[in-house]
Design a protein around this motif. Structure first.
Motif, PDB file in Angstrom:
ATOM      1  N   PHE A 144       0.844  -1.189   0.000  1.00 57.95           N
ATOM      2  CA  PHE A 144       0.000   0.000   0.000  1.00 57.95           C
ATOM      3  C   PHE A 144       0.879   1.240   0.000  1.00 57.95           C
ATOM      4  O   PHE A 144       1.767   1.392   0.838  1.00 57.95           O
ATOM      5  CB  PHE A 144      -0.919  -0.012   1.227  1.00 57.95           C
ATOM      6  CG  PHE A 144      -1.992   1.044   1.181  1.00 57.95           C
ATOM      7  CD1 PHE A 144      -3.125   0.851   0.414  1.00 57.95           C
ATOM      8  CD2 PHE A 144      -1.869   2.213   1.901  1.00 57.95           C
ATOM      9  CE1 PHE A 144      -4.129   1.821   0.364  1.00 57.95           C
ATOM     10  CE2 PHE A 144      -2.865   3.176   1.872  1.00 57.95           C
ATOM     11  CZ  PHE A 144      -3.996   2.981   1.090  1.00 57.95           C
ATOM     12  N   ASP A 145       0.647   2.121  -0.962  1.00 56.85           N
ATOM     13  CA  ASP A 145       1.451   3.327  -1.129  1.00 56.85           C
ATOM     14  C   ASP A 145       0.496   4.522  -1.197  1.00 56.85           C
ATOM     15  O   ASP A 145      -0.041   4.844  -2.256  1.00 56.85           O
ATOM     16  CB  ASP A 145       2.289   3.214  -2.396  1.00 56.85           C
ATOM     17  CG  ASP A 145       3.219   4.397  -2.632  1.00 56.85           C
ATOM     18  OD1 ASP A 145       2.983   5.487  -2.062  1.00 56.85           O
ATOM     19  OD2 ASP A 145       4.172   4.228  -3.418  1.00 56.85           O
ATOM     20  N   ARG A 146       0.300   5.147  -0.059  1.00 58.31           N
ATOM     21  CA  ARG A 146      -0.653   6.252   0.048  1.00 58.31           C
ATOM     22  C   ARG A 146      -0.338   7.380  -0.932  1.00 58.31           C
ATOM     23  O   ARG A 146      -1.229   7.925  -1.578  1.00 58.31           O
ATOM     24  CB  ARG A 146      -0.653   6.766   1.491  1.00 58.31           C
ATOM     25  CG  ARG A 146      -1.660   7.853   1.760  1.00 58.31           C
ATOM     26  CD  ARG A 146      -1.607   8.267   3.247  1.00 58.31           C
ATOM     27  NE  ARG A 146      -2.670   9.177   3.589  1.00 58.31           N
ATOM     28  CZ  ARG A 146      -2.626  10.494   3.391  1.00 58.31           C
ATOM     29  NH1 ARG A 146      -1.553  11.048   2.848  1.00 58.31           N
ATOM     30  NH2 ARG A 146      -3.643  11.255   3.725  1.00 58.31           N
TER      31      ARG A 146
ATOM     32  N   TRP B  51      -4.314  -0.164  -8.239  1.00 58.84           N
ATOM     33  CA  TRP B  51      -3.788  -1.509  -7.958  1.00 58.84           C
ATOM     34  C   TRP B  51      -2.279  -1.437  -7.704  1.00 58.84           C
ATOM     35  O   TRP B  51      -1.786  -2.009  -6.738  1.00 58.84           O
ATOM     36  CB  TRP B  51      -4.111  -2.458  -9.115  1.00 58.84           C
ATOM     37  CG  TRP B  51      -3.316  -3.718  -9.093  1.00 58.84           C
ATOM     38  CD1 TRP B  51      -2.338  -4.089  -9.967  1.00 58.84           C
ATOM     39  CD2 TRP B  51      -3.400  -4.794  -8.141  1.00 58.84           C
ATOM     40  NE1 TRP B  51      -1.827  -5.312  -9.619  1.00 58.84           N
ATOM     41  CE2 TRP B  51      -2.462  -5.760  -8.499  1.00 58.84           C
ATOM     42  CE3 TRP B  51      -4.190  -5.013  -7.016  1.00 58.84           C
ATOM     43  CZ2 TRP B  51      -2.279  -6.935  -7.783  1.00 58.84           C
ATOM     44  CZ3 TRP B  51      -4.011  -6.187  -6.292  1.00 58.84           C
ATOM     45  CH2 TRP B  51      -3.063  -7.131  -6.682  1.00 58.84           C
TER      46      TRP B  51
ATOM     47  N   GLY C 138      -1.285  -0.561  -4.365  1.00 64.63           N
ATOM     48  CA  GLY C 138      -1.616  -1.512  -3.307  1.00 64.63           C
ATOM     49  C   GLY C 138      -3.080  -1.537  -2.894  1.00 64.63           C
ATOM     50  O   GLY C 138      -3.428  -2.133  -1.876  1.00 64.63           O
ATOM     51  N   VAL C 139      -3.963  -0.931  -3.683  1.00 65.39           N
ATOM     52  CA  VAL C 139      -5.390  -0.952  -3.368  1.00 65.39           C
ATOM     53  C   VAL C 139      -5.967  -2.286  -3.846  1.00 65.39           C
ATOM     54  O   VAL C 139      -5.837  -2.639  -5.008  1.00 65.39           O
ATOM     55  CB  VAL C 139      -6.136   0.228  -4.035  1.00 65.39           C
ATOM     56  CG1 VAL C 139      -7.643   0.115  -3.832  1.00 65.39           C
ATOM     57  CG2 VAL C 139      -5.614   1.544  -3.489  1.00 65.39           C
ATOM     58  N   VAL C 140      -6.594  -3.015  -2.921  1.00 61.50           N
ATOM     59  CA  VAL C 140      -7.237  -4.281  -3.288  1.00 61.50           C
ATOM     60  C   VAL C 140      -8.756  -4.154  -3.289  1.00 61.50           C
ATOM     61  O   VAL C 140      -9.459  -5.008  -3.828  1.00 61.50           O
ATOM     62  CB  VAL C 140      -6.814  -5.454  -2.364  1.00 61.50           C
ATOM     63  CG1 VAL C 140      -5.327  -5.749  -2.525  1.00 61.50           C
ATOM     64  CG2 VAL C 140      -7.177  -5.197  -0.918  1.00 61.50           C
TER      65      VAL C 140
ATOM     66  N   TYR D  51     -10.379   3.604   0.366  1.00 62.63           N
ATOM     67  CA  TYR D  51      -9.484   2.715  -0.368  1.00 62.63           C
ATOM     68  C   TYR D  51      -8.767   1.841   0.626  1.00 62.63           C
ATOM     69  O   TYR D  51      -8.289   2.338   1.659  1.00 62.63           O
ATOM     70  CB  TYR D  51      -8.464   3.543  -1.170  1.00 62.63           C
ATOM     71  CG  TYR D  51      -9.125   4.426  -2.206  1.00 62.63           C
ATOM     72  CD1 TYR D  51      -9.367   3.951  -3.482  1.00 62.63           C
ATOM     73  CD2 TYR D  51      -9.540   5.713  -1.879  1.00 62.63           C
ATOM     74  CE1 TYR D  51     -10.002   4.752  -4.428  1.00 62.63           C
ATOM     75  CE2 TYR D  51     -10.171   6.523  -2.814  1.00 62.63           C
ATOM     76  CZ  TYR D  51     -10.398   6.039  -4.081  1.00 62.63           C
ATOM     77  OH  TYR D  51     -11.034   6.822  -5.004  1.00 62.63           O
TER      78      TYR D  51
ATOM     79  N   GLY E  47      -5.920  -1.468   1.470  1.00 64.72           N
ATOM     80  CA  GLY E  47      -4.878  -2.417   1.112  1.00 64.72           C
ATOM     81  C   GLY E  47      -5.179  -3.758   1.768  1.00 64.72           C
ATOM     82  O   GLY E  47      -6.099  -3.871   2.579  1.00 64.72           O
ATOM     83  N   CYS E  48      -4.389  -4.765   1.447  1.00 62.30           N
ATOM     84  CA  CYS E  48      -4.680  -6.113   1.958  1.00 62.30           C
ATOM     85  C   CYS E  48      -4.324  -6.304   3.424  1.00 62.30           C
ATOM     86  O   CYS E  48      -4.754  -7.275   4.045  1.00 62.30           O
ATOM     87  CB  CYS E  48      -4.001  -7.167   1.088  1.00 62.30           C
ATOM     88  SG  CYS E  48      -2.202  -7.131   1.140  1.00 62.30           S
TER      89      CYS E  48
ATOM     90  N   GLU F 250      -4.808  -1.410   5.567  1.00 63.34           N
ATOM     91  CA  GLU F 250      -4.488   0.013   5.379  1.00 63.34           C
ATOM     92  C   GLU F 250      -5.668   0.698   4.701  1.00 63.34           C
ATOM     93  O   GLU F 250      -6.363   0.115   3.906  1.00 63.34           O
ATOM     94  CB  GLU F 250      -3.259   0.191   4.471  1.00 63.34           C
ATOM     95  CG  GLU F 250      -2.047  -0.607   4.851  1.00 63.34           C
ATOM     96  CD  GLU F 250      -1.955  -1.936   4.115  1.00 63.34           C
ATOM     97  OE1 GLU F 250      -0.838  -2.456   4.036  1.00 63.34           O
ATOM     98  OE2 GLU F 250      -2.999  -2.474   3.641  1.00 63.34           O
TER      99      GLU F 250
END
Length: 127
Positions: free
Chosen positions: A75-77, A102, A105-107, A120, A122-123, A126
């Motif tokens: 995840f990269d904000r 994606w 890092g958005v899942v 949004y 992350g896995c 996050e």
């Protein structure tokens, strides 16, 4: 075709036909809200979208971003914010935005059309 699908597809078509070059997402969100959509949940990279509407739930399966076994990007904000800013400025298409989200890092992301907010995820939880 159910009434839920008919109403959703008609609203999506109307929004895509009339949307401005800049600020397209807020316009789309408002058209969907007025058509009775309360929530939209996207799963990436499968591009499956679940719409909760007053007429019933509808799932739409888009073209997956990738297939097979994949490592999930961290995840990269900042990368997500960059993708959002480009989309808001009309500098990218929706498919490009999905790829960029994606890669950031958005899942999963959820659009709450009643509260007018997007989350949004992350896995690893996050947001």
């Amino acid at each position: 075709m159910s009434q839920a699908i008919e109403k959703l597809v008609a609203a999506q078509q109307r929004a895509m036909r009339d949307k401005p070059d800049v600020g397209g997402f807020p316009y789309l969100a408002e058209v969907l809200r007025k058509a009775g959509v309360s929530s939209n949940v996207w799963s990436l990279p499968s591009c499956q979208s679940l719409y909760l509407t007053v007429h019933g739930p509808v799932v739409q399966q888009g073209t997956p971003l990738a297939q097979g076994s994949l490592d999930v990007p961290p995840f990269d904000r900042e990368a997500l914010i960059k993708a959002l800013r480009a989309d808001q400025a009309g500098e990218s298409s929706f498919p490009v935005f999905l790829h960029n989200a994606w890669n950031a890092g958005v899942v999963r992301y959820e659009v709450d059309l009643i509260r007018r907010c997007v989350t949004y995820a992350g896995c690893q939880g996050e947001e």
